[in-house]
Motif scaffolding. Structure first.
Motif, PDB file in Angstrom:
ATOM      1  N   PRO A 106       0.812  -1.230   0.000  1.00 16.76           N
ATOM      2  CA  PRO A 106       0.000   0.000   0.000  1.00 16.76           C
ATOM      3  C   PRO A 106       0.840   1.274   0.000  1.00 16.76           C
ATOM      4  CG  PRO A 106      -0.850  -1.579   1.602  1.00 16.76           C
ATOM      5  CD  PRO A 106       0.455  -2.122   1.122  1.00 16.76           C
ATOM      6  N   PHE A 107       1.981   1.259   0.687  1.00 10.92           N
ATOM      7  CA  PHE A 107       2.819   2.460   0.738  1.00 10.92           C
ATOM      8  C   PHE A 107       3.413   2.754  -0.634  1.00 10.92           C
ATOM      9  CE2 PHE A 107       6.834   4.724   1.693  1.00 10.92           C
ATOM     10  CZ  PHE A 107       6.305   5.815   2.377  1.00 10.92           C
ATOM     11  N   ILE A 108       3.859   1.710  -1.335  1.00 12.67           N
ATOM     12  CA  ILE A 108       4.411   1.908  -2.681  1.00 12.67           C
ATOM     13  C   ILE A 108       3.324   2.398  -3.629  1.00 12.67           C
ATOM     14  CG2 ILE A 108       5.446   0.746  -4.672  1.00 12.67           C
ATOM     15  CD1 ILE A 108       6.964  -1.042  -2.770  1.00 12.67           C
ATOM     16  N   LYS A 109       2.142   1.809  -3.552  1.00 17.02           N
ATOM     17  CA  LYS A 109       1.040   2.237  -4.414  1.00 17.02           C
ATOM     18  C   LYS A 109       0.692   3.704  -4.151  1.00 17.02           C
ATOM     19  CE  LYS A 109      -2.412  -0.669  -5.055  1.00 17.02           C
ATOM     20  NZ  LYS A 109      -2.301  -1.211  -6.429  1.00 17.02           N
ATOM     21  N   ILE A 130       4.680  12.033   6.990  1.00 15.41           N
ATOM     22  CA  ILE A 130       3.611  11.841   7.988  1.00 15.41           C
ATOM     23  C   ILE A 130       3.256  10.365   8.096  1.00 15.41           C
ATOM     24  CG2 ILE A 130       1.177  12.290   8.470  1.00 15.41           C
ATOM     25  CD1 ILE A 130       1.587  15.063   7.188  1.00 15.41           C
ATOM     26  N   ASP A 131       3.159   9.691   6.949  1.00 11.18           N
ATOM     27  CA  ASP A 131       2.848   8.258   6.937  1.00 11.18           C
ATOM     28  C   ASP A 131       3.912   7.469   7.686  1.00 11.18           C
ATOM     29  OD1 ASP A 131       2.873   5.440   5.838  1.00 11.18           O
ATOM     30  OD2 ASP A 131       1.093   6.191   4.821  1.00 11.18           O
ATOM     31  N   ILE A 132       5.190   7.771   7.411  1.00 18.35           N
ATOM     32  CA  ILE A 132       6.297   7.060   8.055  1.00 18.35           C
ATOM     33  C   ILE A 132       6.294   7.317   9.561  1.00 18.35           C
ATOM     34  CG2 ILE A 132       8.816   6.912   8.245  1.00 18.35           C
ATOM     35  CD1 ILE A 132       8.909   7.594   5.225  1.00 18.35           C
ATOM     36  N   TYR A 133       6.054   8.563   9.949  1.00 13.44           N
ATOM     37  CA  TYR A 133       6.047   8.908  11.375  1.00 13.44           C
ATOM     38  C   TYR A 133       4.994   8.105  12.133  1.00 13.44           C
ATOM     39  CZ  TYR A 133       5.099  11.487  15.656  1.00 13.44           C
ATOM     40  OH  TYR A 133       4.877  11.806  16.975  1.00 13.44           O
ATOM     41  N   TYR A 134       3.783   8.056  11.598  1.00  8.76           N
ATOM     42  CA  TYR A 134       2.711   7.357  12.303  1.00  8.76           C
ATOM     43  C   TYR A 134       2.893   5.841  12.250  1.00  8.76           C
ATOM     44  CZ  TYR A 134       0.131  11.538  13.443  1.00  8.76           C
ATOM     45  OH  TYR A 134      -0.226  12.744  13.997  1.00  8.76           O
ATOM     46  N   TYR A 135       3.465   5.350  11.157  1.00  8.22           N
ATOM     47  CA  TYR A 135       3.780   3.916  11.112  1.00  8.22           C
ATOM     48  C   TYR A 135       4.775   3.562  12.207  1.00  8.22           C
ATOM     49  CZ  TYR A 135       6.171  -0.363   9.843  1.00  8.22           C
ATOM     50  OH  TYR A 135       6.752  -1.611   9.910  1.00  8.22           O
ATOM     51  N   GLU A 136       5.868   4.319  12.283  1.00  6.84           N
ATOM     52  CA  GLU A 136       6.913   4.016  13.254  1.00  6.84           C
ATOM     53  C   GLU A 136       6.399   4.194  14.685  1.00  6.84           C
ATOM     54  OE1 GLU A 136      11.705   4.784  13.783  1.00  6.84           O
ATOM     55  OE2 GLU A 136      10.515   6.121  12.518  1.00  6.84           O
ATOM     56  N   SER A 137       5.605   5.238  14.910  1.00  2.13           N
ATOM     57  CA  SER A 137       5.061   5.483  16.243  1.00  2.13           C
ATOM     58  C   SER A 137       4.152   4.344  16.684  1.00  2.13           C
ATOM     59  CB  SER A 137       4.294   6.806  16.250  1.00  2.13           C
ATOM     60  OG  SER A 137       3.691   7.028  17.504  1.00  2.13           O
ATOM     61  N   ARG A 140       6.270   0.945  17.042  1.00  2.00           N
ATOM     62  CA  ARG A 140       7.181   0.980  18.190  1.00  2.00           C
ATOM     63  C   ARG A 140       6.404   0.844  19.495  1.00  2.00           C
ATOM     64  NH1 ARG A 140      12.404   1.905  18.075  1.00  2.00           N
ATOM     65  NH2 ARG A 140      13.385   2.515  16.119  1.00  2.00           N
ATOM     66  N   SER A 141       5.249   1.497  19.570  1.00  2.00           N
ATOM     67  CA  SER A 141       4.425   1.368  20.766  1.00  2.00           C
ATOM     68  C   SER A 141       3.972  -0.073  20.963  1.00  2.00           C
ATOM     69  CB  SER A 141       3.199   2.291  20.663  1.00  2.00           C
ATOM     70  OG  SER A 141       3.587   3.650  20.644  1.00  2.00           O
ATOM     71  N   ALA A 142       3.655  -0.737  19.851  1.00  2.00           N
ATOM     72  CA  ALA A 142       3.244  -2.140  19.946  1.00  2.00           C
ATOM     73  C   ALA A 142       4.398  -3.027  20.386  1.00  2.00           C
ATOM     74  CB  ALA A 142       2.699  -2.614  18.594  1.00  2.00           C
ATOM     75  N   GLN A 213      14.041  -1.012  10.557  1.00  2.00           N
ATOM     76  CA  GLN A 213      14.376  -1.459   9.199  1.00  2.00           C
ATOM     77  C   GLN A 213      13.287  -1.065   8.210  1.00  2.00           C
ATOM     78  OE1 GLN A 213      15.640  -5.704   8.525  1.00  2.00           O
ATOM     79  NE2 GLN A 213      13.784  -5.781   7.289  1.00  2.00           N
ATOM     80  N   GLU A 214      12.029  -1.279   8.584  1.00  2.00           N
ATOM     81  CA  GLU A 214      10.927  -0.954   7.689  1.00  2.00           C
ATOM     82  C   GLU A 214      10.797   0.562   7.518  1.00  2.00           C
ATOM     83  OE1 GLU A 214       7.619  -1.095   5.189  1.00  2.00           O
ATOM     84  OE2 GLU A 214       9.175  -2.563   5.679  1.00  2.00           O
ATOM     85  N   ALA A 215      11.036   1.322   8.592  1.00  2.00           N
ATOM     86  CA  ALA A 215      10.983   2.778   8.481  1.00  2.00           C
ATOM     87  C   ALA A 215      12.072   3.280   7.536  1.00  2.00           C
ATOM     88  CB  ALA A 215      11.142   3.415   9.862  1.00  2.00           C
ATOM     89  N   SER A 216      13.267   2.671   7.597  1.00  2.00           N
ATOM     90  CA  SER A 216      14.356   3.034   6.689  1.00  2.00           C
ATOM     91  C   SER A 216      13.982   2.720   5.246  1.00  2.00           C
ATOM     92  CB  SER A 216      15.629   2.287   7.089  1.00  2.00           C
ATOM     93  OG  SER A 216      16.667   2.517   6.169  1.00  2.00           O
TER      94      SER A 216
END
Length: 246
Positions: A106-109, A130-137, A140-142, A213-216
């Protein structure tokens, strides 16, 4: 399959059991279902109390990454990005629409759609950041629920030991049961400390490494899309991608 994770847990458990046997102890004495239930249910109850249900559920779902980690496809992805850059420079951004339907991420699309729609480079960076920030947040919380479990487990183990000692004190009239009863009581402490240090904390650290790794990976995609949107030469795009391959 990440055999290192399975091997690490088995090696740690084997070392504990071997040490118990060398010291002349009975391995069967370490198997105490009541102590195990106190530590496990008490620990996860405390973690659930401090966490949002969604984070707790996601943290449990991420456990699959310990044996089946997310694939690090940055090298293969780099080749595809260079292909997108060639296509955009040669035929225009609209030609990337053919690539869009071959993607399942979905991110690539999302990124390709922004390129095809002609969104400005700075807007692409803003949206993807913004997408990366909320994904990582979120992830990481999980992952941190396992760190929390590693913090609570030893204390819950002590609680289990105290409960066991209370049971021993209730049977002081039978001295023959005191030695074995005290030994059983302290098994809860072993479970608490053992689970924290050979299971929960290592799991938390490994999951956070995978999130990084995924955020990078996503950051690499974002910077590539920005370069393509700016009309940078494919060689420039490639050089930027190489920084993520080190």
């Amino acid at each position: 399959m990440d055999w290192g994770s399975l091997g690490g847990i088995l090696l740690a458990v084997f070392g504990i059991l071997l040490g118990q046997a060398i010291e002349g102890g009975q391995i069967a004495s370490l198997i105490q279902p009541a102590a195990f239930l106190i530590v496990v249910f008490g620990t996860f109850g405390a973690v659930l109390l401090q966490s949002k249900p969604a984070n707790f559920k996601l943290g449990l779902m991420l456990l699959r990454w310990i044996v089946q980690p997310p694939i690090d496809d940055r090298k293969e992805l780099s080749r595809r990005i260079i292909g997108w850059s060639h296509t955009a420079r040669r035929d225009g951004l609209l030609k990337l629409e053919a690539q869009l339907y071959n993607e399942t991420d979905p991110f690539i699309k999302k990124g390709l759609r922004l390129l095809i729609d002609g969104i400005a480079a700075d807007k692409i960076r803003e949206i993807c950041a913004i997408d990366i920030y909320y994904y990582e947040s979120q992830y990481r919380s999980a992952a941190k629920i396992w760190d929390s479990a590693g913090g609570y487990a030893p204390t819950i183990g002590i609680l289990g030991a105290v409960l066991g000692l209370i049971h021993v004190m209730e049977n002081l009239s039978d001295p023959s049961r005191l030695g074995s009863g005290i030994a059983v009581a302290f098994v809860a402490t072993i479970y608490g400390v053992g689970l924290a240090n050979i299971v929960f904390l290592p799991i938390g650290s490994k999951l956070k490494a995978y999130v990084t790794q995924e955020a990078s990976r996503r950051e690499m995609l974002m910077n590539a899309w920005v370069s393509i949107a700016q009309g940078d030469h494919t060689r420039v795009v490639e050089e930027r991608l190489n920084s993520y391959m080190r």
